[in-house]
Design a protein around this motif. Structure first.
Motif, PDB file in Angstrom:
ATOM      1  N   SER A 121       0.818  -1.212   0.000  1.00  0.00           N
ATOM      2  CA  SER A 121       0.000   0.000   0.000  1.00  0.00           C
ATOM      3  C   SER A 121       0.853   1.264   0.000  1.00  0.00           C
ATOM      4  CB  SER A 121      -0.926   0.000   1.213  1.00  0.00           C
ATOM      5  OG  SER A 121      -0.167  -0.078   2.410  1.00  0.00           O
ATOM      6  N   GLY A 122       2.015   1.218   0.668  1.00  0.00           N
ATOM      7  CA  GLY A 122       2.902   2.381   0.671  1.00  0.00           C
ATOM      8  C   GLY A 122       3.448   2.692  -0.703  1.00  0.00           C
ATOM      9  N   ILE A 123       3.757   1.652  -1.456  1.00  0.00           N
ATOM     10  CA  ILE A 123       4.247   1.836  -2.821  1.00  0.00           C
ATOM     11  C   ILE A 123       3.154   2.454  -3.683  1.00  0.00           C
ATOM     12  CG2 ILE A 123       5.006   0.627  -4.907  1.00  0.00           C
ATOM     13  CD1 ILE A 123       6.404  -1.384  -3.130  1.00  0.00           C
ATOM     14  N   ILE A 124       1.934   1.955  -3.522  1.00  0.00           N
ATOM     15  CA  ILE A 124       0.821   2.434  -4.344  1.00  0.00           C
ATOM     16  C   ILE A 124       0.486   3.883  -4.032  1.00  0.00           C
ATOM     17  CG2 ILE A 124      -1.647   2.158  -4.779  1.00  0.00           C
ATOM     18  CD1 ILE A 124      -1.275  -0.835  -4.465  1.00  0.00           C
ATOM     19  N   THR A 125       0.402   4.232  -2.753  1.00  0.00           N
ATOM     20  CA  THR A 125      -0.087   5.557  -2.376  1.00  0.00           C
ATOM     21  C   THR A 125       0.977   6.640  -2.462  1.00  0.00           C
ATOM     22  OG1 THR A 125       0.366   5.054  -0.045  1.00  0.00           O
ATOM     23  CG2 THR A 125      -1.857   4.624  -0.867  1.00  0.00           C
ATOM     24  N   ILE A 126       2.250   6.268  -2.350  1.00  0.00           N
ATOM     25  CA  ILE A 126       3.314   7.284  -2.307  1.00  0.00           C
ATOM     26  C   ILE A 126       4.259   7.180  -3.502  1.00  0.00           C
ATOM     27  CG2 ILE A 126       5.263   8.185  -0.981  1.00  0.00           C
ATOM     28  CD1 ILE A 126       3.882   7.169   1.548  1.00  0.00           C
ATOM     29  N   LEU A 127       4.870   6.005  -3.685  1.00  0.00           N
ATOM     30  CA  LEU A 127       5.919   5.889  -4.690  1.00  0.00           C
ATOM     31  C   LEU A 127       5.394   5.959  -6.121  1.00  0.00           C
ATOM     32  CD1 LEU A 127       8.349   3.221  -3.161  1.00  0.00           C
ATOM     33  CD2 LEU A 127       8.473   5.714  -3.088  1.00  0.00           C
ATOM     34  N   LEU A 128       4.248   5.316  -6.403  1.00  0.00           N
ATOM     35  CA  LEU A 128       3.730   5.342  -7.777  1.00  0.00           C
ATOM     36  C   LEU A 128       3.382   6.761  -8.238  1.00  0.00           C
ATOM     37  CD1 LEU A 128       1.532   2.144  -8.242  1.00  0.00           C
ATOM     38  CD2 LEU A 128       3.935   2.507  -8.757  1.00  0.00           C
TER      39      LEU A 128
ATOM     40  N   LYS B  48     -10.957  12.902  -6.339  1.00  0.00           N
ATOM     41  CA  LYS B  48     -10.059  12.089  -7.150  1.00  0.00           C
ATOM     42  C   LYS B  48      -9.860  12.691  -8.536  1.00  0.00           C
ATOM     43  CE  LYS B  48     -10.887   7.755  -4.724  1.00  0.00           C
ATOM     44  NZ  LYS B  48     -11.273   6.321  -4.824  1.00  0.00           N
ATOM     45  N   ILE B  49     -10.872  13.404  -9.025  1.00  0.00           N
ATOM     46  CA  ILE B  49     -10.716  14.110 -10.302  1.00  0.00           C
ATOM     47  C   ILE B  49      -9.631  15.177 -10.167  1.00  0.00           C
ATOM     48  CG2 ILE B  49     -11.855  15.711 -11.908  1.00  0.00           C
ATOM     49  CD1 ILE B  49     -14.449  14.172 -11.414  1.00  0.00           C
ATOM     50  N   LEU B  50      -9.643  15.884  -9.042  1.00  0.00           N
ATOM     51  CA  LEU B  50      -8.589  16.868  -8.789  1.00  0.00           C
ATOM     52  C   LEU B  50      -7.230  16.191  -8.693  1.00  0.00           C
ATOM     53  CD1 LEU B  50     -10.245  19.246  -6.143  1.00  0.00           C
ATOM     54  CD2 LEU B  50      -9.910  19.646  -8.592  1.00  0.00           C
ATOM     55  N   GLN B  51      -7.205  14.977  -8.142  1.00  0.00           N
ATOM     56  CA  GLN B  51      -5.951  14.231  -8.044  1.00  0.00           C
ATOM     57  C   GLN B  51      -5.426  13.893  -9.438  1.00  0.00           C
ATOM     58  OE1 GLN B  51      -6.222  10.779  -5.519  1.00  0.00           O
ATOM     59  NE2 GLN B  51      -4.181  10.040  -6.053  1.00  0.00           N
ATOM     60  N   VAL B  52      -6.318  13.471 -10.337  1.00  0.00           N
ATOM     61  CA  VAL B  52      -5.918  13.188 -11.715  1.00  0.00           C
ATOM     62  C   VAL B  52      -5.372  14.448 -12.374  1.00  0.00           C
ATOM     63  CG1 VAL B  52      -6.751  12.537 -14.022  1.00  0.00           C
ATOM     64  CG2 VAL B  52      -7.537  11.284 -12.006  1.00  0.00           C
TER      65      VAL B  52
ATOM     66  N   ALA C 289      -5.152   3.662 -12.242  1.00  0.00           N
ATOM     67  CA  ALA C 289      -5.896   2.465 -11.834  1.00  0.00           C
ATOM     68  C   ALA C 289      -5.464   1.994 -10.451  1.00  0.00           C
ATOM     69  CB  ALA C 289      -5.693   1.355 -12.861  1.00  0.00           C
ATOM     70  N   LEU C 290      -4.156   2.012 -10.194  1.00  0.00           N
ATOM     71  CA  LEU C 290      -3.628   1.465  -8.944  1.00  0.00           C
ATOM     72  C   LEU C 290      -3.742   2.437  -7.771  1.00  0.00           C
ATOM     73  CD1 LEU C 290      -0.433  -0.286 -10.360  1.00  0.00           C
ATOM     74  CD2 LEU C 290      -2.493  -1.419  -9.515  1.00  0.00           C
ATOM     75  N   THR C 291      -3.702   3.738  -8.044  1.00  0.00           N
ATOM     76  CA  THR C 291      -3.709   4.725  -6.961  1.00  0.00           C
ATOM     77  C   THR C 291      -5.071   5.400  -6.811  1.00  0.00           C
ATOM     78  OG1 THR C 291      -2.832   6.437  -8.463  1.00  0.00           O
ATOM     79  CG2 THR C 291      -1.240   5.172  -7.185  1.00  0.00           C
ATOM     80  N   VAL C 292      -5.539   6.051  -7.868  1.00  0.00           N
ATOM     81  CA  VAL C 292      -6.795   6.802  -7.772  1.00  0.00           C
ATOM     82  C   VAL C 292      -7.991   5.865  -7.642  1.00  0.00           C
ATOM     83  CG1 VAL C 292      -8.280   8.501  -8.894  1.00  0.00           C
ATOM     84  CG2 VAL C 292      -5.798   8.695  -9.099  1.00  0.00           C
ATOM     85  N   LEU C 293      -8.024   4.816  -8.486  1.00  0.00           N
ATOM     86  CA  LEU C 293      -9.132   3.856  -8.435  1.00  0.00           C
ATOM     87  C   LEU C 293      -8.857   2.699  -7.478  1.00  0.00           C
ATOM     88  CD1 LEU C 293     -10.037   3.668 -12.241  1.00  0.00           C
ATOM     89  CD2 LEU C 293     -11.138   5.021 -10.458  1.00  0.00           C
TER      90      LEU C 293
END
Length: 301
Positions: free
Chosen positions: A3-10, A137-141, A248-252
């Protein structure tokens, strides 16, 4: 994936890649649209309307499972990237037009991608919605795409020497990151990977071939010259699968949605290279045009 890789590193790695894309752009790339308005409009129509429609039809014809259908639509909504510029240069496309399309697509995708993905979720998930793309999440994109690109453009403007030093390492990083994220996505879904390949393998291969073909032949039907049509083909045919997988991996937060982009990445470079070779055989560019293209590339630098 952890989860750390997905939320931060990616997201961080993708931001670095998008900064690299910004290093290749200048405000002139956006202004250049006035010189080739027809080619730009035709390419955008192919990218935003025809390809999204074709991806939707493929999802229906192949009866893709909901999450894989959303993944293919996400891939179709993703813009091109710096790799498209490289293929355009190698196969004698109009490099200036290609960079212009990359610049415009990068901005438009921040707006259209959430709309297309939200439509896909609403249509294919049919009430059993497991994922969502709400306003936050749209703002995140938007932030993932626009802010790093702008940072790259600022660096290019104020530190051209640093830009030259960063370009090659960032290209290598982008390729390495793409390979790692594909491996990570496959490992996380290793129990189902053969099923996914069976379900979405032919669909993504067909989508890749159609993207390249539409990108070239529709502009040619609209009487756009071969060099500009090649630029359109590679911009439209080489989607930013890294962006699609990261979203796909982070936002969704769903690895299954990343599968179409991961599988597509396997076909993308092979089909694009074969398509370029085929174009050189059926519609060779005269040496004088190739020379003009080299001059155009030098002007951009």
């Amino acid at each position: 994936m952890d989860s750390g890789i997905i939320t931060i590193l990616l997201p961080l790695a993708l931001a670095i890649i998008m900064v690299g894309l910004g290093l290749e752009l200048t405000p002139k790339d956006f202004a250049r649209v006035t010189k080739h308005p027809k080619a730009v409009l035709v390419a955008l129509f192919c990218q935003l309307v025809l390809l999204v429609g074709i991806a939707f039809i493929i999802c229906k014809v192949f009866v893709l499972p909901p999450l894989l259908a959303v993944g293919l639509m996400l891939l179709a909504a993703s813009p091109g990237g710096s790799t498209a510029n490289l293929f355009s240069y190698l196969f004698k496309g109009d490099l200036a037009l290609n960079i212009t399309l990359t610049a415009i697509n990068s901005v438009i995708a921040a707006l259209t991608l959430p709309l297309i993905v939200n439509f896909s979720i609403a249509h294919f998930m049919q009430g059993d919605q497991q994922i969502s793309l709400q306003f936050g999440k749209i703002l995140q994109v938007f932030g993932i795409i626009i802010i790093p690109v702008c940072i790259g453009m600022v660096i290019r403007h104020y530190a051209p020497l640093l830009t030259e030093k960063l370009n090659k390492p960032l290209r290598i990083f982008a390729v390495t990151f793409l390979i790692l994220i594909i491996i990570g996505a496959i490992v996380s879904e290793r129990a189902n990977i053969m099923t996914y390949l069976t379900q979405v393998g032919f669909a993504t291969a067909l989508f890749c071939i159609l993207s390249l073909s539409i990108g070239y032949f529709v502009p040619r039907l609209m009487r756009i010259n071969s060099q500009q049509a090649r630029a359109c083909a590679f911009e439209i045919g080489i989607h930013n699968s890294t962006l699609a997988m990261t979203i796909a991996l982070t936002v969704l937060a769903n690895s299954t949605v990343a599968m179409p982009a991961a599988v597509y990445s396997i076909f993308m470079y092979i089909f694009a290279a074969l398509f370029g070779v085929l174009l050189n055989k059926i519609s060779p560019i005269k040496d004088v045009n190739a020379l003009n293209n080299v001059h155009t590339a030098s002007e951009i630098k």
